[in-house]
Design an enzyme around this catalytic site. Structure first.
Site, PDB file in Angstrom:
ATOM      1  N   TYR A 165       0.887  -1.048   0.064  1.00  0.00           N
ATOM      2  CA  TYR A 165       0.126   0.255  -0.018  1.00  0.00           C
ATOM      3  C   TYR A 165       1.041   1.200  -0.068  1.00  0.00           C
ATOM      4  CZ  TYR A 165      -3.761   3.112   1.397  1.00  0.00           C
ATOM      5  OH  TYR A 165      -4.752   4.163   1.384  1.00  0.00           O
ATOM      6  N   LYS A 169       0.848   4.121  -2.979  1.00  0.00           N
ATOM      7  CA  LYS A 169       0.593   5.464  -2.858  1.00  0.00           C
ATOM      8  C   LYS A 169       1.687   6.433  -3.145  1.00  0.00           C
ATOM      9  CE  LYS A 169      -3.650   4.859  -1.920  1.00  0.00           C
ATOM     10  NZ  LYS A 169      -4.795   5.417  -2.687  1.00  0.00           N
TER      11      LYS A 169
END
Length: 268
Positions: A165, A169
């Protein structure tokens, strides 16, 4: 909202695509855009959630269209944009909101399948969607458009999520800046919202199958030490509305806008 208020937003009659638009922040953004008089197309992989959102929002202003689609599938994304072109012509606003969480796995323990899935949804899909959105926006007699990427505090910090993650991002920030730099002079703006902790999302569903114990413990230690204030999805949706069409926001391009009650000023 009155007709004059709708027109003042600049979104009346414009066409907007919101991914992950059937729940959480996506649904709040959809509602805000509809209230502004926009044509809103939502895509979501959850058919039941789409059905519920249509029932809830169809009486609002604007024009709501929903498509069940897997944004990691190139052919389905292409079909989605063909549908938008057939219904409304060109696209004005894209909100890359759909995302999946990892299980807090650090790099030494992560499974490649999980990495591939998180990167596919959180980074490759926004790339594909932005690609087709930019082409549509450039096809107008006077090219113009706005892309809003929903990022996270994990886009600027290292311990707010797992490896997958966090990397996805960080990559979305790079995609934002590259898009803004190249297409800004052509009339297309691209910005990212650096989100903090939101209430009203479905993030908890990511952990139904368990998570990495030590990785989650590290994140919880940060949260317990700094106790971030939460943000409401409706407030974030209002920021998306302003960024897409509000007075003065047309000069904002390539920005990473923290929407987190100061959270990233502490951890990012």
């Amino acid at each position: 909202m009155t007709s004059s208020e709708k027109n003042s937003t600049g979104l009346a009659g414009k066409t907007c695509l919101v991914t992950g638009g059937a729940g959480g922040l996506g649904k709040a953004v959809t509602a805000a855009f509809l209230d502004a008089g926009a044509n809103v197309v939502i895509c979501d992989i959850n058919a039941k959630r789409i059905e519920s959102t249509l029932a809830e929002l169809r009486t609002r202003g604007g024009n709501l269209t929903a498509v069940t689609a897997d944004i990691t599938d190139h052919d389905q994304v292409l079909s989605l944009f063909d549908d938008i072109a057939g219904r409304f012509g060109t696209l004005d606003v894209l909100v890359n909101n759909a995302a999946v969480m990892d299980r807090f796995d650090p790099v030494g323990d992560i499974e490649l399948d999980l990495w591939d899935n998180v990167l596919a949804v959180n980074l490759t899909a926004p790339l594909q969607l932005s690609k087709f959105a930019v082409r549509s926006m450039l096809s107008k007699p006077e090219p113009a458009g706005c892309i809003i990427n929903i990022a996270s505090g994990a886009a600027t910090a290292g311990w707010l999520a797992g490896t997958a993650y966090t990397a996805s991002k960080h990559g979305l920030v790079g995609l934002t800046k590259s898009t803004a730099a190249f297409y800004g002079p052509k009339g297309i703006r691209c910005n990212a919202l650096i989100m903090g902790v939101m209430v009203g999302t479905h993030m908890h569903e990511a952990f139904l199958d368990g998570c990495h114990k030590e990785g989650r413990q590290k994140v919880e230690e940060i949260f317990s030490g700094h106790r971030p204030q939460t943000c409401k999805v409706d407030d974030v949706a209002g920021i998306c509305l302003s960024l897409a069409s509000g007075p003065g926001w047309g000069t904002v391009n390539g920005a990473l806008i923290a929407v987190d009650n100061g959270w990233t000023s502490v951890v990012g």
